[in-house]
Design a protein around this motif. Structure first.
Motif, mmCIF file in Angstrom:
data_model
loop_
_atom_site.group_PDB
_atom_site.id
_atom_site.type_symbol
_atom_site.label_atom_id
_atom_site.label_comp_id
_atom_site.label_asym_id
_atom_site.label_seq_id
_atom_site.Cartn_x
_atom_site.Cartn_y
_atom_site.Cartn_z
ATOM 1 N N LEU A 122 0.608 -0.965 0.189
ATOM 2 C CA LEU A 122 0.141 -0.623 0.255
ATOM 3 C C LEU A 122 0.700 1.241 0.134
ATOM 4 O O LEU A 122 0.477 2.075 -0.108
ATOM 5 C CB LEU A 122 -1.294 -0.231 0.999
ATOM 6 C CG LEU A 122 -1.901 -0.604 0.873
ATOM 7 C CD1 LEU A 122 -3.060 -0.901 2.328
ATOM 8 C CD2 LEU A 122 -2.966 -0.654 0.380
ATOM 9 N N LYS A 123 2.460 1.013 -0.210
ATOM 10 C CA LYS A 123 3.176 2.327 -0.145
ATOM 11 C C LYS A 123 2.337 3.685 0.718
ATOM 12 O O LYS A 123 2.556 4.526 0.670
ATOM 13 C CB LYS A 123 3.862 2.780 -0.833
ATOM 14 C CG LYS A 123 3.982 1.433 -2.077
ATOM 15 C CD LYS A 123 4.184 2.123 -3.397
ATOM 16 C CE LYS A 123 4.941 0.680 -4.132
ATOM 17 N NZ LYS A 123 5.112 0.808 -5.512
ATOM 18 N N GLY A 124 2.285 3.246 2.228
ATOM 19 C CA GLY A 124 1.646 4.843 3.183
ATOM 20 C C GLY A 124 0.155 4.965 2.990
ATOM 21 O O GLY A 124 -0.222 5.312 3.996
ATOM 22 N N GLN A 125 -0.823 4.602 2.282
ATOM 23 C CA GLN A 125 -1.799 4.114 1.914
ATOM 24 C C GLN A 125 -2.901 3.812 3.483
ATOM 25 O O GLN A 125 -2.514 2.543 3.881
ATOM 26 C CB GLN A 125 -2.396 3.559 1.068
ATOM 27 C CG GLN A 125 -1.924 4.242 -0.632
ATOM 28 C CD GLN A 125 -3.099 5.464 -1.005
ATOM 29 O OE1 GLN A 125 -3.884 5.771 -0.403
ATOM 30 N NE2 GLN A 125 -2.428 6.126 -1.486
ATOM 31 N N PRO A 126 -3.431 4.335 4.246
ATOM 32 C CA PRO A 126 -3.734 4.166 5.068
ATOM 33 C C PRO A 126 -5.139 2.491 5.107
ATOM 34 O O PRO A 126 -5.215 2.526 3.989
ATOM 35 C CB PRO A 126 -5.038 4.978 5.292
ATOM 36 C CG PRO A 126 -5.349 6.132 4.642
ATOM 37 C CD PRO A 126 -4.203 5.841 3.580
ATOM 38 N N LEU A 127 -5.124 1.737 5.907
ATOM 39 C CA LEU A 127 -5.901 0.987 5.999
ATOM 40 C C LEU A 127 -8.057 0.956 6.129
ATOM 41 O O LEU A 127 -7.735 1.840 6.696
ATOM 42 C CB LEU A 127 -5.497 -0.261 6.877
ATOM 43 C CG LEU A 127 -3.283 -0.636 6.405
ATOM 44 C CD1 LEU A 127 -3.055 -1.451 7.980
ATOM 45 C CD2 LEU A 127 -4.089 -1.862 5.229
ATOM 46 N N PRO A 128 -8.284 0.195 5.581
ATOM 47 C CA PRO A 128 -9.619 0.160 6.097
ATOM 48 C C PRO A 128 -9.619 0.231 7.610
ATOM 49 O O PRO A 128 -8.960 -0.179 8.175
ATOM 50 C CB PRO A 128 -10.197 -0.892 5.863
ATOM 51 C CG PRO A 128 -9.219 -0.917 4.138
ATOM 52 C CD PRO A 128 -7.887 -0.461 4.691
ATOM 53 N N ALA A 129 -11.161 0.855 8.069
ATOM 54 C CA ALA A 129 -10.762 0.952 9.283
ATOM 55 C C ALA A 129 -11.500 -0.460 10.063
ATOM 56 O O ALA A 129 -10.978 -0.512 11.330
ATOM 57 C CB ALA A 129 -12.168 2.074 9.817
ATOM 58 N N LEU A 130 -11.564 -1.007 9.427
ATOM 59 C CA LEU A 130 -12.214 -2.265 9.959
ATOM 60 C C LEU A 130 -10.659 -3.270 9.652
ATOM 61 O O LEU A 130 -10.945 -4.232 10.896
ATOM 62 C CB LEU A 130 -13.095 -3.449 8.780
ATOM 63 C CG LEU A 130 -13.594 -4.763 9.170
ATOM 64 C CD1 LEU A 130 -13.989 -4.934 11.024
ATOM 65 C CD2 LEU A 130 -14.849 -5.240 8.846
ATOM 66 N N THR A 131 -9.915 -3.170 8.987
ATOM 67 C CA THR A 131 -8.608 -4.039 9.351
ATOM 68 C C THR A 131 -7.523 -3.231 10.048
ATOM 69 O O THR A 131 -7.316 -3.779 10.599
ATOM 70 C CB THR A 131 -8.664 -3.429 7.564
ATOM 71 O OG1 THR A 131 -9.221 -3.987 6.807
ATOM 72 C CG2 THR A 131 -6.161 -4.451 7.545
ATOM 73 N N GLN A 132 -8.011 -2.462 10.210
ATOM 74 C CA GLN A 132 -7.040 -1.604 11.236
ATOM 75 C C GLN A 132 -7.129 -1.773 12.692
ATOM 76 O O GLN A 132 -6.343 -2.334 13.148
ATOM 77 C CB GLN A 132 -6.922 0.282 11.276
ATOM 78 C CG GLN A 132 -6.201 0.212 12.007
ATOM 79 C CD GLN A 132 -4.297 0.203 11.537
ATOM 80 O OE1 GLN A 132 -4.265 0.208 10.975
ATOM 81 N NE2 GLN A 132 -4.070 0.352 13.026
ATOM 82 N N GLY A 133 -8.514 -2.389 12.904
ATOM 83 C CA GLY A 133 -9.826 -2.437 14.177
ATOM 84 C C GLY A 133 -8.442 -4.052 14.348
ATOM 85 O O GLY A 133 -7.533 -4.026 15.666
ATOM 86 N N VAL A 134 -8.721 -4.600 13.264
ATOM 87 C CA VAL A 134 -8.475 -6.199 13.633
ATOM 88 C C VAL A 134 -7.103 -6.107 13.924
ATOM 89 O O VAL A 134 -6.217 -7.041 14.816
ATOM 90 C CB VAL A 134 -9.109 -6.958 11.917
ATOM 91 C CG1 VAL A 134 -7.944 -8.602 12.389
ATOM 92 C CG2 VAL A 134 -10.382 -6.977 12.364
ATOM 93 N N LEU A 135 -6.006 -5.608 13.095
ATOM 94 C CA LEU A 135 -4.687 -5.942 13.336
ATOM 95 C C LEU A 135 -4.367 -5.190 15.121
ATOM 96 O O LEU A 135 -3.448 -5.878 15.712
ATOM 97 C CB LEU A 135 -3.568 -4.674 12.738
ATOM 98 C CG LEU A 135 -4.103 -5.077 10.511
ATOM 99 C CD1 LEU A 135 -3.415 -4.131 10.032
ATOM 100 C CD2 LEU A 135 -3.362 -6.902 10.970
ATOM 101 N N THR A 136 -4.779 -4.385 14.712
ATOM 102 C CA THR A 136 -4.522 -3.757 16.793
ATOM 103 C C THR A 136 -5.170 -4.510 17.725
ATOM 104 O O THR A 136 -4.264 -5.172 18.127
ATOM 105 C CB THR A 136 -5.787 -2.367 17.275
ATOM 106 O OG1 THR A 136 -5.347 -1.446 15.554
ATOM 107 C CG2 THR A 136 -5.426 -1.996 18.420
#
Length: 325
Positions: A122-136
């Motif tokens: 993604l080269k710095g592009q923000p992740l989708p909110a759902l994906t970011q939540g699961v990764l957290t």
């Protein structure tokens, strides 16, 4: 067969060392001039107050064999009801354990591998909110496992101690008989246990006040025990069993009505046995209904959890494809 010979025969057959020693101890008590109930009293961890008091009533009335037969039937039915309630809870527990194991494996081993791929493509592009939540959540579980594990263990220990305290027992016992679905099952089981215990004691010749006290001690639920205590106190003052039972708000109207009929006709033990039979059948039906409802609900819940994780992993892949195109 004389009781000492019967006990000796049972002792020779018994494979459990603790129970074998208890039988031999009862035989020794009887040989030394004591009663069978005296021998039972020396083993309170095996024979409870219900058992001992029924045996005493059988000895006093000269119907010990009849009382022991009633005890055997009573305990077999009680174990059958307990087993059905446990079986209804076993399947959901297994599903929850499997779901937790699958989600833990995904969070610990699968998702971290995708995180590196997403960051590189993604080269710095923000992740989708759902994906970011699961990764957290995954990073928290993986990097702070001792903290998370200790927190969960502490919550479990706190729940056990809370359940053992009087306020905790009152709250959990209230929930067990009031919650949707499972509340009806536990209430019917408690009513069946009350009717079977109380009726068996009365049929064996145990006085009504002592029978109520023993039934209260074996109720298994604080609120049911308090209702039986109120009945005991009112009966001690000369009242009937049905009126305070109806006023408790715990026992269904049908139970109070049948007990009232039993008191008026002088057939209270028989009526209690009918109540127990009816509610044991109700427990069987409730277990079957609960199992049929829980299975699809648990499967759908597990599918939703895994589906959310899968969708969270696919959303960045779609964005990567869009960037590449």
């Amino acid at each position: 067969m004389p009781i000492v010979r019967a006990l000796d025969a049972l002792s020779r057959q018994e494979k459990n060392a603790k129970f074998k020693a208890a039988i031999e101890g009862m035989s020794t008590v009887i040989r030394s001039g004591g009663n069978f109930s005296d021998g039972l009293l020396q083993h309170p961890g095996i024979f409870d107050r219900l058992y001992v008091n029924m045996v005493k009533a059988g000895e006093a009335g000269g119907v010990l064999a009849v009382v022991l037969e009633r005890l055997a039937r009573f305990m077999e039915k009680a174990e059958r009801i307990k087993g059905k309630v446990k079986s209804a809870m076993t399947y959901p527990a297994v599903i929850v354990i499997v779901a937790v194991a699958i989600v833990s494996a995904l969070m610990t081993f699968v998702i971290p591998r995708f995180q590196g791929i997403f960051n590189g493509l993604l080269k710095g592009q923000p992740l989708p909110a759902l994906t970011q939540g699961v990764l957290t959540v995954s990073n928290l579980a993986r990097n702070h496992f001792p903290l998370v594990g200790g927190l969960l263990f502490g919550l479990g220990v706190s729940a056990v101690f809370f359940r053992r305290s009087l306020p905790g027992r009152r709250i959990t016992d209230w929930l067990l008989i009031r919650l949707p679905l499972i509340g009806d099952l536990f209430l019917k089981s408690a009513v069946a246990r009350f009717a079977r215990t109380f009726g068996t004691l009365l049929a064996s010749g145990v006085p009504i006040l002592r029978a109520l006290a023993i039934t209260r001690d074996t109720a298994g639920n604080v609120h049911v025990a308090e209702a039986i205590t109120a009945v005991h106190n009112r009966v001690k003052e000369g009242d009937s069993v049905a009126r305070p039972l109806r006023a408790s708000g715990i026992f269904p109207e049908m139970v109070a009505g049948m007990i009232e009929v039993g008191e008026e006709t002088g057939a209270l033990p028989d009526m209690l046995a009918r109540v127990a039979d009816a509610y044991e059948e109700e427990v069987d039906n409730a277990v079957a209904s609960l199992t049929s409802i829980i299975e699809p609900v648990m499967i759908v819940g597990m599918a939703v959890i895994v589906g959310v994780i899968v969708i969270a992993l696919f959303l960045p892949i779609i964005r990567i494809i869009q960037l590449m195109s």
